[in-house]
Design a protein around this motif. Structure first.
Motif: not given
Length: 464
Positions: A117-135, A306-309
């Motif tokens: 969940t934290s990955f989808e909220m924090m990382v996905v919006p800022f890593t468009t163009g990079i394969p999701t499985w890698i990030t 923060v919440a998820c960690f």
């Protein structure tokens, strides 16, 4: 020196009770362990769907997401531990249920969900163009390594979660709430989606998704260690201080859930949600973007991390402590707390990369099986002194009958996930009273209490 101004005592310093500052610290620690992804997602989604009926829906949610966990903490504290409570059914049942709960709130569902969940909220919006499985692979590896390292000292979690992470999370949520008070918005919409009707019961059922009742049955292990680290060596006082922390956490959760539900109401009035495709994360994203623009996305991502960690660290500590206590050796070889916590962190890392949707879909049926059993145990424990202790067989029969219905429902839901249908099973599930409201276990549990009373009286007469 006044009591509320005392510094927490050093480890191994004995005292009769905690001062106010220490109790606040333990409460924030408890809150930080509870409050994770589901706690952030479901109240706003409730508010966005329930709209003008949000207060009623929020009451139902708070009963199951706050009331039941707090009662669980009190019940376990008074019983001297969850296993003493479950032993009232049978020793074999106690270990089976304990393993089921630990694996559910641990590496199978709750821990992996924190990273995903934290990955989808924090990382996905800022890593468009990079394969999701890698990030996702990189993010989850760093996430679990850091959480594992922090969890190596479960008895001092209050120094990290209590002093820093918990207050930081509260400040961030307060910022969103204040934004909702000043941002212009339309009138609150009429209830829709799952909350179009029966808002109270729908809110109650969605409270299951926090998994907090199950977590409450074992978080006491870690909180008790922190209380003992602060100098409370008396077993009875340790239980009392743990209970105080549970009550304080409940007060915090009620306030936060109320604020988040209001945030959902405002967000839903600005940008209507589609219950079929949107989630609570969507609701929060819409609101943060409206209030803060593009920087709101990053701000929201930080809140989720923060919440998820916090929750991940608490869960790894809880699971590692449990398995080290019960399985200190495996195949004749000693297994330390560090090894057990590493195993859970590594397994959760693998599961988290399977995807959030899969985790949620499988967890729902499992929760529908475990929650009713936990509720029955907690309720019977709370009346143990005046009722259950006089008729001890009520534990066995009430749990047995409620458990049968819950497990049947769980099997039916898991089979449905596979795309398979059995007519006889569907007919059986449909014939259970109130099963459409997901409380089909209620009448069997009551029947179990009646049978348990009769069984207890019959055994007493035979012994006499």
């Amino acid at each position: 020196m006044r009591e509320d101004s005392e510094e927490p005592l050093a480890a191994n310093t004995t005292r009769e009770r905690l001062d106010i500052r220490s109790r606040v610290l333990i409460t924030f620690t408890f809150f930080s362990m509870f409050f994770g992804a589901a706690n952030l997602i479901f109240p706003p989604f409730l508010g966005a769907q329930a709209g003008s009926a949000t207060p009623l829906a929020a009451v139902g949610f708070i009963i199951s997401a706050v009331g039941l966990p707090v009662l669980g903490v009190l019940a376990v504290s008074s019983a001297g531990g969850f296993e003493y409570l479950a032993d009232r059914v049978s020793p074999r049942f106690a270990i089976v249920l304990a393993l089921a709960i630990i694996l559910t709130i641990g590496p199978c569902f709750a821990i992996p969900r924190t990273a995903t969940t934290s990955f989808e909220m924090m990382v996905v919006p800022f890593t468009t163009g990079i394969p999701t499985w890698i990030t996702q692979l990189i993010y989850s590896a760093v996430f679990f390594i850091l959480s594992f390292l922090l969890a190596q000292r479960p008895e001092i979690l209050s120094k990290t979660l209590g002093r820093f992470m918990g207050p930081l999370l509260l400040v961030m949520i307060a910022v969103l709430f204040v934004a909702c008070l000043i941002i212009p918005h339309d009138a609150f919409p009429a209830p829709s989606g799952d909350y179009a009707q029966l808002q109270l019961s729908r809110g109650f059922l969605d409270g299951y998704q926090t998994m907090d009742l199950l977590a409450a049955l074992y978080f006491g292990i870690v909180i008790s260690a922190n209380v003992r680290q602060m100098g409370i060596t008396s077993v009875s006082q340790n239980r009392r201080e743990t209970g105080y922390a549970g009550l304080g956490t409940g007060i915090l959760l009620v306030a936060i859930y109320g604020a988040l539900a209001f945030i959902g109401m405002v967000s839903g009035s600005i940008t209507p949600v589609d219950p079929a495709t949107d989630t609570g994360a969507t609701v929060l994203t819409n609101l943060s973007h409206s209030a803060f623009g593009p920087v709101g996305t990053a701000f929201l991502g930080v809140i989720f991390v923060v919440a998820c960690f916090n929750v991940c660290t608490g869960l790894i500590s809880t699971c590692g402590t449990f398995f080290h206590s019960h399985f200190p050796t495996v195949a004749g070889r000693p297994v330390s707390y560090r090894v057990w916590s590493a195993i859970f962190a590594a397994f959760s890392f693998l599961v988290s990369n399977a995807g959030l949707n899969t985790i949620i879909k499988v967890s729902v049926p499992v929760l529908s099986a475990l929650y009713p059993i936990a509720i029955v145990l907690v309720v019977l424990s709370l009346v143990h002194g005046v009722f259950s202790s006089r008729f001890p067989r009520v534990y066995f029969w009430a749990v047995l009958l409620a458990g049968i219905v819950s497990i049947v429902n769980c099997c039916a839901e898991l089979i449905a996930l596979l795309g398979v249908s059995f007519g006889w099973l569907d007919a059986l599930v449909g014939a259970i009273p109130f099963n459409d409201l997901q409380i089909g276990w209620l009448i069997p549990a009551f029947i179990g209490v009646v049978v348990g009373v009769a069984d207890s009286l019959a055994r007493d007469r035979r012994r006499a």
